[in-house]
Design a protein around this motif. Sequence first.
Motif, PDB file in Angstrom:
ATOM      1  N   PHE A 240       0.833  -1.206   0.000  1.00  0.00           N
ATOM      2  CA  PHE A 240       0.000   0.000   0.000  1.00  0.00           C
ATOM      3  C   PHE A 240       0.868   1.256   0.000  1.00  0.00           C
ATOM      4  O   PHE A 240       0.521   2.250  -0.624  1.00  0.00           O
ATOM      5  CB  PHE A 240      -0.942   0.001   1.199  1.00  0.00           C
ATOM      6  CG  PHE A 240      -2.157  -0.875   1.040  1.00  0.00           C
ATOM      7  CD1 PHE A 240      -2.212  -1.900   0.112  1.00  0.00           C
ATOM      8  CD2 PHE A 240      -3.260  -0.666   1.836  1.00  0.00           C
ATOM      9  CE1 PHE A 240      -3.342  -2.698  -0.024  1.00  0.00           C
ATOM     10  CE2 PHE A 240      -4.404  -1.454   1.709  1.00  0.00           C
ATOM     11  CZ  PHE A 240      -4.434  -2.470   0.781  1.00  0.00           C
ATOM     12  N   GLU A 241       1.998   1.201   0.711  1.00  0.00           N
ATOM     13  CA  GLU A 241       2.925   2.333   0.688  1.00  0.00           C
ATOM     14  C   GLU A 241       3.453   2.551  -0.729  1.00  0.00           C
ATOM     15  O   GLU A 241       3.494   3.692  -1.213  1.00  0.00           O
ATOM     16  CB  GLU A 241       4.102   2.091   1.638  1.00  0.00           C
ATOM     17  CG  GLU A 241       3.767   2.209   3.094  1.00  0.00           C
ATOM     18  CD  GLU A 241       4.992   1.972   3.973  1.00  0.00           C
ATOM     19  OE1 GLU A 241       6.105   2.408   3.608  1.00  0.00           O
ATOM     20  OE2 GLU A 241       4.825   1.347   5.032  1.00  0.00           O
ATOM     21  N   ALA A 242       3.867   1.479  -1.378  1.00  0.00           N
ATOM     22  CA  ALA A 242       4.401   1.595  -2.739  1.00  0.00           C
ATOM     23  C   ALA A 242       3.339   2.112  -3.698  1.00  0.00           C
ATOM     24  O   ALA A 242       3.622   2.972  -4.545  1.00  0.00           O
ATOM     25  CB  ALA A 242       4.932   0.238  -3.210  1.00  0.00           C
ATOM     26  N   LEU A 243       2.123   1.614  -3.572  1.00  0.00           N
ATOM     27  CA  LEU A 243       1.038   2.077  -4.440  1.00  0.00           C
ATOM     28  C   LEU A 243       0.721   3.549  -4.172  1.00  0.00           C
ATOM     29  O   LEU A 243       0.460   4.310  -5.103  1.00  0.00           O
ATOM     30  CB  LEU A 243      -0.196   1.198  -4.243  1.00  0.00           C
ATOM     31  CG  LEU A 243      -0.036  -0.245  -4.742  1.00  0.00           C
ATOM     32  CD1 LEU A 243      -1.162  -1.126  -4.202  1.00  0.00           C
ATOM     33  CD2 LEU A 243       0.014  -0.291  -6.255  1.00  0.00           C
ATOM     34  N   SER A 244       0.765   3.960  -2.907  1.00  0.00           N
ATOM     35  CA  SER A 244       0.539   5.369  -2.565  1.00  0.00           C
ATOM     36  C   SER A 244       1.593   6.262  -3.196  1.00  0.00           C
ATOM     37  O   SER A 244       1.293   7.366  -3.668  1.00  0.00           O
ATOM     38  CB  SER A 244       0.555   5.564  -1.045  1.00  0.00           C
ATOM     39  OG  SER A 244      -0.515   4.902  -0.441  1.00  0.00           O
ATOM     40  N   ASN A 245       2.818   5.778  -3.223  1.00  0.00           N
ATOM     41  CA  ASN A 245       3.907   6.521  -3.861  1.00  0.00           C
ATOM     42  C   ASN A 245       3.615   6.710  -5.346  1.00  0.00           C
ATOM     43  O   ASN A 245       3.729   7.813  -5.883  1.00  0.00           O
ATOM     44  CB  ASN A 245       5.226   5.773  -3.650  1.00  0.00           C
ATOM     45  CG  ASN A 245       6.408   6.471  -4.257  1.00  0.00           C
ATOM     46  OD1 ASN A 245       6.350   7.620  -4.668  1.00  0.00           O
ATOM     47  ND2 ASN A 245       7.515   5.755  -4.333  1.00  0.00           N
ATOM     48  N   ARG A 246       3.227   5.634  -6.016  1.00  0.00           N
ATOM     49  CA  ARG A 246       2.957   5.715  -7.453  1.00  0.00           C
ATOM     50  C   ARG A 246       1.745   6.589  -7.757  1.00  0.00           C
ATOM     51  O   ARG A 246       1.775   7.390  -8.697  1.00  0.00           O
ATOM     52  CB  ARG A 246       2.760   4.313  -8.023  1.00  0.00           C
ATOM     53  CG  ARG A 246       4.034   3.511  -8.025  1.00  0.00           C
ATOM     54  CD  ARG A 246       3.834   2.136  -8.575  1.00  0.00           C
ATOM     55  NE  ARG A 246       5.080   1.379  -8.494  1.00  0.00           N
ATOM     56  CZ  ARG A 246       5.253   0.207  -9.035  1.00  0.00           C
ATOM     57  NH1 ARG A 246       4.278  -0.370  -9.714  1.00  0.00           N
ATOM     58  NH2 ARG A 246       6.401  -0.413  -8.908  1.00  0.00           N
TER      59      ARG A 246
ATOM     60  N   ASP B 108       3.983  12.286  -0.541  1.00  0.00           N
ATOM     61  CA  ASP B 108       5.134  12.905   0.114  1.00  0.00           C
ATOM     62  C   ASP B 108       5.258  12.443   1.558  1.00  0.00           C
ATOM     63  O   ASP B 108       6.355  12.167   2.042  1.00  0.00           O
ATOM     64  CB  ASP B 108       5.024  14.432   0.051  1.00  0.00           C
ATOM     65  CG  ASP B 108       5.244  14.965  -1.342  1.00  0.00           C
ATOM     66  OD1 ASP B 108       5.765  14.231  -2.209  1.00  0.00           O
ATOM     67  OD2 ASP B 108       4.888  16.139  -1.579  1.00  0.00           O
ATOM     68  N   PHE B 109       4.126  12.336   2.252  1.00  0.00           N
ATOM     69  CA  PHE B 109       4.171  11.880   3.637  1.00  0.00           C
ATOM     70  C   PHE B 109       4.652  10.432   3.706  1.00  0.00           C
ATOM     71  O   PHE B 109       5.520  10.094   4.509  1.00  0.00           O
ATOM     72  CB  PHE B 109       2.799  12.018   4.308  1.00  0.00           C
ATOM     73  CG  PHE B 109       2.860  11.718   5.773  1.00  0.00           C
ATOM     74  CD1 PHE B 109       3.242  12.691   6.672  1.00  0.00           C
ATOM     75  CD2 PHE B 109       2.562  10.446   6.247  1.00  0.00           C
ATOM     76  CE1 PHE B 109       3.331  12.408   8.035  1.00  0.00           C
ATOM     77  CE2 PHE B 109       2.653  10.151   7.598  1.00  0.00           C
ATOM     78  CZ  PHE B 109       3.039  11.132   8.492  1.00  0.00           C
ATOM     79  N   VAL B 110       4.099   9.578   2.857  1.00  0.00           N
ATOM     80  CA  VAL B 110       4.481   8.161   2.861  1.00  0.00           C
ATOM     81  C   VAL B 110       5.971   7.998   2.577  1.00  0.00           C
ATOM     82  O   VAL B 110       6.662   7.224   3.240  1.00  0.00           O
ATOM     83  CB  VAL B 110       3.632   7.365   1.841  1.00  0.00           C
ATOM     84  CG1 VAL B 110       4.218   5.988   1.578  1.00  0.00           C
ATOM     85  CG2 VAL B 110       2.195   7.251   2.316  1.00  0.00           C
ATOM     86  N   VAL B 111       6.474   8.738   1.617  1.00  0.00           N
ATOM     87  CA  VAL B 111       7.875   8.601   1.219  1.00  0.00           C
ATOM     88  C   VAL B 111       8.827   9.190   2.258  1.00  0.00           C
ATOM     89  O   VAL B 111       9.862   8.599   2.557  1.00  0.00           O
ATOM     90  CB  VAL B 111       8.102   9.256  -0.165  1.00  0.00           C
ATOM     91  CG1 VAL B 111       9.574   9.357  -0.496  1.00  0.00           C
ATOM     92  CG2 VAL B 111       7.373   8.463  -1.232  1.00  0.00           C
ATOM     93  N   HIS B 112       8.471  10.334   2.818  1.00  0.00           N
ATOM     94  CA  HIS B 112       9.401  11.039   3.700  1.00  0.00           C
ATOM     95  C   HIS B 112       9.198  10.765   5.186  1.00  0.00           C
ATOM     96  O   HIS B 112      10.088  11.031   5.985  1.00  0.00           O
ATOM     97  CB  HIS B 112       9.331  12.543   3.438  1.00  0.00           C
ATOM     98  CG  HIS B 112       9.753  12.899   2.053  1.00  0.00           C
ATOM     99  ND1 HIS B 112      11.044  12.774   1.604  1.00  0.00           N
ATOM    100  CD2 HIS B 112       9.032  13.341   0.991  1.00  0.00           C
ATOM    101  CE1 HIS B 112      11.115  13.139   0.333  1.00  0.00           C
ATOM    102  NE2 HIS B 112       9.907  13.485  -0.060  1.00  0.00           N
ATOM    103  N   HIS B 113       8.028  10.261   5.552  1.00  0.00           N
ATOM    104  CA  HIS B 113       7.743  10.016   6.973  1.00  0.00           C
ATOM    105  C   HIS B 113       7.203   8.607   7.192  1.00  0.00           C
ATOM    106  O   HIS B 113       6.315   8.391   8.010  1.00  0.00           O
ATOM    107  CB  HIS B 113       6.739  11.055   7.487  1.00  0.00           C
ATOM    108  CG  HIS B 113       7.189  12.460   7.287  1.00  0.00           C
ATOM    109  ND1 HIS B 113       8.196  13.040   8.026  1.00  0.00           N
ATOM    110  CD2 HIS B 113       6.805  13.394   6.389  1.00  0.00           C
ATOM    111  CE1 HIS B 113       8.397  14.278   7.602  1.00  0.00           C
ATOM    112  NE2 HIS B 113       7.570  14.517   6.610  1.00  0.00           N
TER     113      HIS B 113
END
Length: 114
Positions: A42-48, A77-82
Amino acid sequence: MNDDERIGRWLEALALILDRAAALAERGEEDFHADPALPLAFEALSNRVGDLAKRLIHADPERFRRSEWRAAARHRDFVVHHYDRLDEALLWQTVTRGFPELAAMVDQERRDAR
């Protein structure tokens, strides 16, 4: 490739990613919390999703002005950086509630472009 073609390609990619997220979400919230791979997916999909939202906003700010596009970009941005502060319950809600709303917007954009 012109801007309309690029936007069409990005919308197509976004639709595919949102479909994949929906398929994973269909496994259910219990599996989401039990399988450590699902939150990471889900994190990876949120990034994409957020990356494509950023591209669309940049390509045509007027067309992609709705707050949902910017929310997807901010979520990325939140998922990737935090990532160390991610709340799994919020991530679950984003994918199961926010992504379907975004998918409907993508479908509408694709229909309007025809």
